[in-house]
Scaffold this active site. Structure first.
Site, PDB file in Angstrom:
ATOM      1  N   ASP A 119       0.872  -1.162   0.000  1.00 38.54           N
ATOM      2  CA  ASP A 119       0.000   0.000   0.000  1.00 38.54           C
ATOM      3  C   ASP A 119       0.917   1.223   0.000  1.00 38.54           C
ATOM      4  OD1 ASP A 119      -2.294   1.661   0.371  1.00 38.54           O
ATOM      5  OD2 ASP A 119      -1.825   1.746   2.504  1.00 38.54           O
ATOM      6  N   ASP A 133       0.290   5.202   0.763  1.00 39.88           N
ATOM      7  CA  ASP A 133       0.248   6.160   1.879  1.00 39.88           C
ATOM      8  C   ASP A 133       0.117   5.422   3.214  1.00 39.88           C
ATOM      9  OD1 ASP A 133       0.188   7.856  -0.262  1.00 39.88           O
ATOM     10  OD2 ASP A 133      -1.865   8.540   0.046  1.00 39.88           O
TER      11      ASP A 133
END
Ligand SMILES: [Zn+2]
Length: 187
Positions: A16, A18
């Site tokens: 992922d 952020d």
């Protein structure tokens, strides 16, 4: 006749963006907002040096919400690629057609996490063995994405991961941050 030789396929770590690779600051619409974690640079180098594919998969509904153009997102992702030893970045620009309608982004798609579309596409493009691969995320939707793609799942406590309390979705592993996971695998 061609046969599939799984021995030649790569293990991968799907990250992922952020909160795992860079600081979580809400919607990122310019490079100035990107603050990459030092430990992420080090961890990604460890995966890269071990011969793993490193792929970022990120929901970017800011595009569908009209806050960010794909051209601008390309510029932001070029910056990530310049700073990090990652092989590719896959993003979903979509959002379900609920509020506003911005053609062609407001659709039900197969790529918005927790759907496994980005992982499946990346696995085909980069010759990845999903059975040897991991997803690293900081939210339930990330962990669910990994489960939907049948890869092992890792929750990190950076970003929103610090709020993880008794979530019904159980990751296979929990680490403080991405580097702690890399150290677990490679030392
Ligand atoms: Zn999508």
């Amino acid at each position: 006749m061609k046969t599939m030789n799984t021995a030649n396929k790569y293990p991968a770590v799907f990250l992922d963006r952020d909160g795992v690779v860079n600081k979580e600051v809400g919607y990122i619409t310019s490079i100035e907002q990107v603050e990459i974690y030092d430990f992420a640079i080090e961890a990604i180098n460890m995966f890269h040096n071990a011969g793993w594919k490193v792929i970022i998969i990120t929901n970017q509904s800011a595009v569908a919400r009209g806050m960010l153009t794909e051209a601008k997102l390309y510029e932001i992702h070029k910056y990530f690629m310049d700073c990090l030893n990652v092989d590719d970045i896959f993003y979903c620009p979509h959002y379900p057609p609920i509020d506003e309608e911005i053609y062609p982004y407001n659709i039900y798609c197969n790529c918005r996490k927790p759907a496994p579309g980005m992982i499946i596409e990346a696995a085909k493009k980069h010759n990845i063995d999903l059975k040897k691969s991991y997803l690293v995320g900081e939210r339930g939707s990330d962990i669910l994405t990994g489960k939907n793609a049948q890869v092992s799942t890792v929750l990190v406590k950076t970003g929103y991961g610090s709020d993880w309390l008794d979530n019904k979705i159980k990751p296979d592993y929990v680490f403080e941050n991405l580097k702690e996971f890399a150290l677990f695998l490679f030392t």
